[in-house]
Design an enzyme around this catalytic site. Structure first.
Site, PDB file in Angstrom:
ATOM      1  N   LYS A 180       4.157   8.913   8.969  1.00  0.00           N
ATOM      2  CA  LYS A 180       3.929   8.318  10.291  1.00  0.00           C
ATOM      3  C   LYS A 180       4.923   8.826  11.349  1.00  0.00           C
ATOM      4  O   LYS A 180       4.772   9.940  11.822  1.00  0.00           O
ATOM      5  CB  LYS A 180       3.887   6.789  10.153  1.00  0.00           C
ATOM      6  CG  LYS A 180       2.746   6.394   9.184  1.00  0.00           C
ATOM      7  CD  LYS A 180       2.275   4.975   9.251  1.00  0.00           C
ATOM      8  CE  LYS A 180       0.977   4.813   8.486  1.00  0.00           C
ATOM      9  NZ  LYS A 180       1.053   4.209   7.180  1.00  0.00           N
TER      10      LYS A 180
ATOM     11  N   ASP B 179       9.253   2.718  -0.142  1.00  0.00           N
ATOM     12  CA  ASP B 179       8.226   3.403   0.631  1.00  0.00           C
ATOM     13  C   ASP B 179       8.400   2.990   2.087  1.00  0.00           C
ATOM     14  O   ASP B 179       7.986   1.905   2.499  1.00  0.00           O
ATOM     15  CB  ASP B 179       6.836   3.029   0.100  1.00  0.00           C
ATOM     16  CG  ASP B 179       5.723   3.763   0.844  1.00  0.00           C
ATOM     17  OD1 ASP B 179       6.024   4.434   1.855  1.00  0.00           O
ATOM     18  OD2 ASP B 179       4.566   3.651   0.415  1.00  0.00           O
TER      19      ASP B 179
ATOM     20  N   TYR C  48       0.860  -1.186   0.000  1.00  0.00           N
ATOM     21  CA  TYR C  48       0.000   0.000   0.000  1.00  0.00           C
ATOM     22  C   TYR C  48       0.892   1.230   0.000  1.00  0.00           C
ATOM     23  O   TYR C  48       1.866   1.299   0.741  1.00  0.00           O
ATOM     24  CB  TYR C  48      -0.883   0.005   1.253  1.00  0.00           C
ATOM     25  CG  TYR C  48      -1.764   1.234   1.389  1.00  0.00           C
ATOM     26  CD1 TYR C  48      -2.816   1.459   0.497  1.00  0.00           C
ATOM     27  CD2 TYR C  48      -1.543   2.163   2.407  1.00  0.00           C
ATOM     28  CE1 TYR C  48      -3.630   2.576   0.626  1.00  0.00           C
ATOM     29  CE2 TYR C  48      -2.360   3.288   2.538  1.00  0.00           C
ATOM     30  CZ  TYR C  48      -3.401   3.492   1.641  1.00  0.00           C
ATOM     31  OH  TYR C  48      -4.206   4.594   1.765  1.00  0.00           O
TER      32      TYR C  48
HETATM   33  C1  LIG Z   1       0.444   4.747   5.831  1.00  0.00           C
HETATM   34  C2  LIG Z   1       1.171   4.502   4.556  1.00  0.00           C
HETATM   35  C3  LIG Z   1       1.061   5.346   3.440  1.00  0.00           C
HETATM   36  C4  LIG Z   1       0.068   6.481   3.392  1.00  0.00           C
HETATM   37  O1  LIG Z   1       0.319   7.462   4.327  1.00  0.00           O
HETATM   38  P1  LIG Z   1      -0.879   8.475   4.696  1.00  0.00           P
HETATM   39  O2  LIG Z   1      -0.239   9.427   5.648  1.00  0.00           O
HETATM   40  O3  LIG Z   1      -1.961   7.641   5.284  1.00  0.00           O
HETATM   41  O4  LIG Z   1      -1.301   9.127   3.426  1.00  0.00           O
HETATM   42  C5  LIG Z   1       1.855   5.120   2.350  1.00  0.00           C
HETATM   43  N1  LIG Z   1       2.727   4.101   2.333  1.00  0.00           N
HETATM   44  C6  LIG Z   1       2.859   3.251   3.365  1.00  0.00           C
HETATM   45  C7  LIG Z   1       3.855   2.160   3.293  1.00  0.00           C
HETATM   46  C8  LIG Z   1       2.081   3.414   4.505  1.00  0.00           C
HETATM   47  O5  LIG Z   1       2.198   2.548   5.516  1.00  0.00           O
END
Ligand SMILES: *Cc1c(COP(=O)(O)O)cnc(C)c1O
Length: 424
Positions: A264, A236, A141
Site C-alpha cells: 500500500k 503484517d 487478512y
Molecule cells: C491489503 C493487504 C494485503 C494484501 O495486499 P495486496 O497488495 O492487495 O496483495 C495483505 N495484508 C494486509 C494487512 C493488507 O491490508
C-alpha cells in the site's frame, strides 16, 4: 458512457465485472460506479459526478490522489525508464530510507503486492525454523496467499478450514487459526503445537474485517509466547505501515517483529510490496541464501520513486499527528450527525487516520464475533445514502475508511454538510 453500461460490458469480459471482488458492490448492492479520474480528495466518475473519497484505493493514497510532488517524480521517472529488470539506484534509495527509519530492519526485499510480500515472509519463516505450521488470527487478512485464505474450523481449537474453493487440503492443513483478543487460546495452542509452529502472523491493528483494535497486553503476550517457542513473529503492516506513523504499529506496541510485510503506502499508489527484517533472516533469501523468491517487475522504478517521495514527504511534514487529530474530530462529528436522525445508533472505531463505522456496541469490538448483528445491512443503507450525496466509502461494511492530507478542513466540513443532507 454510463457506469451501468460499462458494468454490463465488464461483466461480459471479467468475472463479476471486476478485478478485485469488493469493487463489485455485492456487499452493499447496486451497480459499481466507474471512475475515470481523481485529484486530491476527489474522485470523478464517467458521468462527470464528483465524490469525496474515503476509500483512497484501500489505503495507499495517504497524500490523496495525484499529489503534486509525487506526480512530478512520477512524470520525471517515466522519462527515464518504465522498467529495467536490472539493478538500478531507485530501489537502493527506498531501501536505505526504510532501513534507516526502522531500527530493527536490516534488510528489505521489494515485490509487487502485499500478497507476494506475505507469501515470501512465510517462506522465510519456514526455512528459518524448519517448521511447517503457521498461526493466524480470525479476521486478519494477509492477501490471497493459499495457506492463509482460511477461517476457523468447527472442530478442535486452532483447526482451519479453507475460505476459498480451489485450495488443496495440504495448504490449509498447516495453518492454525485462533480468534483475536484471547491470549489464553494462544498459550494453549503453543503448548500443544509450539514445536511445529514456524511463525505467528498478525495484523497488529486488524483493519480488513472492520477495525479490530487490539489490547496492547494481548499483542505483547502472544509475541512473548511465540518467542519462547522459537517461532518467528511476522507483523503484517501492509495497511498500517507508514499509515499509523513512520514506524508502524511495531513502534506503537514497542515490539520488534522478526519479519514485517509492507505494501500500500510504500508504493505511493503504484504496485509495490516488501518484506523485511533482521539480516539473519533476510540473508536466507536468494541469491544470498536458499529461499527462492523473484519478480520480473520487482522494484519497478516508478513505484520505487513514488514510494520514496511519499515516505519522505510524510516524514518532512510530520503528517501523522495532524491526520490523527483531524480524523478524531471529524469522526466524532460524523457520528453525532448520524445519530441525530438515524434509527441505528452509530459509533466509529478509529486509530490514526483509519476509521470504521459500525453500530454502537456495549464493549470495544476486538474480534469478528463481536461485530453487531445486521451490520452489513445497516452499512449498506448508510453507504447508499452517503453515495447519493457524493461521499464515497469503500463498498463494504467490513472495509475501513481513510483520511489523507488532501482532506482539508474545508472538504471535511463539506462532507459533514453532505452527511446531514444524506440522513434527512
Ligand atoms: C491489503 C493487504 C494485503 C494484501 O495486499 P495486496 O497488495 O492487495 O496483495 C495483505 N495484508 C494486509 C494487512 C493488507 O491490508
Amino acid at each position: 458512457m454510463t457506469s451501468q453500461e460499462l458494468f454490463r460490458r465488464s461483466i461480459q469480459v471479467s468475472p463479476g465485472g471486476v478485478h478485485s471482488p469488493v469493487r463489485s458492490f455485492r456487499s452493499v448492492g447496486g451497480t459499481p460506479i466507474f471512475f475515470k479520474s481523481a485529484s486530491g480528495a476527489y474522485l470523478y466518475d464517467v458521468e462527470g459526478q464528483e465524490y469525496i473519497d474515503f476509500c483512497l484505493s484501500f489505503g495507499p493514497l495517504i497524500l490523496g490522489h495525484r499529489d503534486n510532488e509525487i506526480q512530478e517524480v512520477v512524470q520525471d521517472t517515466i522519462g527515464l525508464a518504465w522498467s529495467f529488470g536490472t539493478t538500478e539506484p531507485y530501489s537502493v534509495e527506498l531501501a536505505e530510507f526504510i532501513v534507516a527509519e526502522i531500527p530493527w530492519i536490516d534488510k528489505i526485499r521489494f515485490v509487487s503486492s502485499g500478497t507476494e510480500a506475505v507469501m515470501s515472509a512465510l517462506r522465510v519463516a519456514r526455512a528459518a525454523t524448519g517448521r511447517d505450521k503457521v498461526l493466524k488470527f480470525d479476521g486478519c487478512y494477509h492477501g490471497h496467499v493459499d495457506s492463509l485464505l482460511v477461517k476457523s474450523g468447527s472442530g478442535l481449537a486452532g483447526e482451519a478450514s479453507s475460505d476459498s474453493a480451489g485450495i488443496g487440503k495440504s495448504f490449509s492443513k498447516n495453518t492454525l487459526v485462533l480468534p483475536l483478543d484471547n491470549e489464553n487460546d494462544v498459550q494453549t495452542l503453543f503448548e500443544k503445537h509450539g514445536h511445529e509452529i514456524a511463525c505467528l502472523i498478525i495484523e497488529p491493528i486488524p483493519a480488513n474485517y472492520g477495525l479490530l483494535i487490539q489490547r496492547k497486553e494481548f499483542i505483547e503476550k502472544i509475541v512473548q509466547i511465540a518467542k519462547q517457542n522459537n517461532s518467528l513473529v511476522i507483523f503484517d503492516e501492509v495497511i498500517s505501515g507508514f499509515r499509523v506513523g513512520m514506524k508502524g504499529m511495531s513502534e506503537e506496541f514497542s515490539i520488534k517483529p522478526d519479519l514485517v510485510t509492507y505494501g500500500k503506502i510504500i508504493g505511493g499508489g503504484f504496485p509495490v510490496g516488501a518484506y523485511a527484517g533482521k539480516s539473519e533472516y533476510m540473508d536466507m533469501v536468494a541469491p544470498s541464501g536458499t529461499v527462492y523468491q523473484a519478480g520480473t517487475l520487482s522494484a519497478n522504478p516508478i513505484g520505487m520513486r513514488a514510494g520514496l517521495a511519499t515516505l519522505k514527504k510524510l516524514k518532512r511534514d510530520g503528517v501523522h499527528q495532524a491526520l490523527k487529530t483531524k480524523t478524531e474530530s471529524f469522526l466524532n462529528r460524523f457520528v453525532s450527525i448520524l445519530n441525530e436522525k438515524s434509527d441505528v445508533e452509530w459509533d466509529a472505531s478509529f486509530y490514526s487516520s483509519l476509521f470504521w463505522l459500525h453500530q454502537n456496541s456495549s464493549e470495544p469490538i476486538r474480534r469478528i464475533d463481536k461485530i453487531p448483528a445486521n451490520h452489513k445491512e445497516n452499512f449498506a443503507k448508510l453507504f447508499h445514502s452517503l453515495l447519493k450525496e457524493g461521499i464515497y466509502l469503500a463498498p463494504s461494511g467490513y472495509e475501513v475508511g481513510f483520511l489523507s492530507t488532501a482532506h482539508t478542513d474545508d472538504i471535511l466540513e463539506k462532507t459533514l454538510t453532505k452527511v446531514k443532507k444524506a440522513i434527512s
